[in-house]
Enzyme design. Structure first.
Site, PDB file in Angstrom:
ATOM      1  N   LYS A 231       4.129  -8.895   3.583  1.00 21.84           N
ATOM      2  CA  LYS A 231       2.743  -8.454   3.590  1.00 21.84           C
ATOM      3  C   LYS A 231       1.930  -9.386   2.692  1.00 21.84           C
ATOM      4  O   LYS A 231       1.540  -9.013   1.585  1.00 21.84           O
ATOM      5  CB  LYS A 231       2.674  -7.000   3.106  1.00 21.84           C
ATOM      6  CG  LYS A 231       1.465  -6.274   3.622  1.00 21.84           C
ATOM      7  CD  LYS A 231       1.680  -4.775   3.619  1.00 21.84           C
ATOM      8  CE  LYS A 231       0.492  -4.046   4.188  1.00 21.84           C
ATOM      9  NZ  LYS A 231       0.748  -2.617   4.332  1.00 21.84           N
TER      10      LYS A 231
ATOM     11  N   THR B 162       0.855  -1.188   0.000  1.00 17.92           N
ATOM     12  CA  THR B 162       0.000   0.000   0.000  1.00 17.92           C
ATOM     13  C   THR B 162       0.887   1.232   0.000  1.00 17.92           C
ATOM     14  O   THR B 162       1.829   1.321   0.790  1.00 17.92           O
ATOM     15  CB  THR B 162      -0.903  -0.002   1.253  1.00 17.92           C
ATOM     16  OG1 THR B 162      -1.586  -1.254   1.313  1.00 17.92           O
ATOM     17  CG2 THR B 162      -1.916   1.114   1.195  1.00 17.92           C
TER      18      THR B 162
ATOM     19  N   GLU C 172       3.398  -5.290  16.675  1.00 19.85           N
ATOM     20  CA  GLU C 172       2.982  -4.226  15.748  1.00 19.85           C
ATOM     21  C   GLU C 172       1.591  -3.748  16.112  1.00 19.85           C
ATOM     22  O   GLU C 172       0.950  -4.298  17.007  1.00 19.85           O
ATOM     23  CB  GLU C 172       2.987  -4.761  14.308  1.00 19.85           C
ATOM     24  CG  GLU C 172       2.014  -5.924  14.103  1.00 19.85           C
ATOM     25  CD  GLU C 172       2.180  -6.654  12.775  1.00 19.85           C
ATOM     26  OE1 GLU C 172       3.044  -6.266  11.968  1.00 19.85           O
ATOM     27  OE2 GLU C 172       1.437  -7.628  12.555  1.00 19.85           O
TER      28      GLU C 172
END
Lengths: 282, 282
Positions: free
Chosen positions: A147, A32, A180
């Site tokens: 990811k 992203t 995270e």
């Protein structure tokens, strides 16, 4: 797709084959990024990370230039003014019913363009509120750092709260180590003044913005970042805490559970300034 | 879709919206079953399990009868003779870019029909060869047991070997406990004659065929099945080992790494007979 522009293997489309392994198994990756005035921020880093993830999953990499041509096509045909968000996806392509990848699979390439999310300015200038999620991330070093499209853990964690005044949730792994946020990486400044971020060898996503902050901190601020095993107590004891991702940039944390900080702290503010300069100059 | 018939929300289709959360995040579930002469084997159990998984993920359940109507529609229009495989999928539907489910999401319902795979008869009559996978499954009790769409671990495990004489790989979790095969559940008969299958509280998929075998063993064979913490050493020491899933039925294991058995063993053969009777009578 409701205000979203999309390319499938370079061709405008809003649909994907039902037997694509991205849907069947989450057998793919994504990235992203921000498109700002015709330019993608940190495009090289994003593509490098996507390519490294593809290599880890043994998904053939179509080449940086192929994705760059897709982005050019989407950006040139776009009526969006100012910033937009681009999401790049790569899947192992369509295939049979079993887990074994078919020998003749052709990867699927997707580029989606979204409106830029409307975050209030004070998230950055005064900080956000963070909560502790109860869901623990499973550990798998083969999937750690990249990811990939298996994001049910993040979905379940994000469903733990709906209060609009809480912007992010902090995730620990099954060993209780801080990893995270649901959509961001986390940094702390320890009481001794050391900038630290969780080691992502067992789980978690190593975002491009995390890398940028680590490079800026070490290169410009003279602050070497330690990748460490951090506990919730370490976060509670920290003198500063902040979150990063490519879309939000950097959000100082002003509250985590019942711990409050006056945000942004000095180190955080220095990194915010460096990020703004870097974004303007590159 | 290459010999595959498909329905999307009850309508013939071969594509799905690119922003479906099934693709974006693996935010959904699936079930695989056998359609034999117009009848789905164990349909009630399959739908019950799918509904239970949806409940766990807070995905609205469209109702058993909605999926049953889809299956009827696909089966009545099908030119397939004999057995075929049906794959049912349910996703949280299309949504925005973030992990938080949109409040107005409508679930996506998919039913796919595949040709029946051509497994040699001797896989069942003489047994299969099993190997130990090096990839370890991550633990997450919130996802354990259900057949969600996050299947990258299974894909990576299945990619560990390509030798055609090895039919399945055995998976352990990060603690070294035996959990399942890449596409099957595993049972052992201990040296003391106890039928055991791994406890699936931390990871793994609890398949319908696993449930059927447990019910048949306890009900008809008078063999209560223990759900246990099993090690690789327990598998090596077992007097019988077999694998189950809804498509393969039951495969005796004749070899695991360098350990050999004369397969099927007595308990395995008895369960094979019971399964055949149950399939014929229901």
């Amino acid at each position: 797709v409701g205000g979203v522009l999309a390319l499938l293997n370079g061709v405008p489309s809003d649909a994907i084959g039902m037997t694509d392994r991205g849907l069947m198994y989450g057998d793919g990756l994504f990235a992203t990024m921000v498109l700002s005035e015709g330019r993608v921020l940190n495009l090289g880093l994003h593509l490098d990370k996507l390519a490294a993830g593809a290599l880890r999953l043994s998904i053939p990499w179509p080449g940086h230039e192929v994705f760059m041509a897709d982005i050019d096509q989407l950006a040139s045909g776009s009526s969006h003014a100012g910033k937009t968000v681009l999401k790049l996806m790569l899947t192992r392509g369509s295939g049979g019913r079993g887990y074994a990848p078919p020998v003749d699979a052709c990867v699927t390439r997707i580029v989606l363009q979204y409106p830029f999310p409307l975050y209030p300015e004070y998230f950055q200038s005064r900080g956000v509120r963070l909560r502790l999620c109860s869901m623990r991330l499973g550990r798998n070093p083969l999937l750690a750092g990249i990811k990939h499209l298996n994001r049910l853990e993040q979905v379940l964690a994000r469903m733990e709260w709906s209060a609009p005044d809480i912007q992010e949730g902090l995730l620990c792994d099954t060993e209780g180590l801080v990893i995270e946020g649901t959509m961001s990486n986390v940094f702390i400044v320890s009481p001794a003044g050391v900038l630290q971020t969780p080691l992502l060898s067992q789980c978690g996503v190593s975002g491009v913005q995390r890398t940028c902050v680590m490079q800026l901190a070490a290169g410009c601020a003279g602050l070497a970042v330690q990748e460490s095993q951090l506990s919730v107590d370490d976060v509670m004891a920290a003198s500063e805490v902040f979150l990063t991702n490519s879309v939000i940039g950097l959000w100082p944390v002003r509250q985590f559970e019942d711990r409050h900080w006056s945000a942004p702290g000095m180190v955080t503010q220095r990194l915010l300034n460096l990020l703004q300069t870097a974004e303007r100059d590159t």
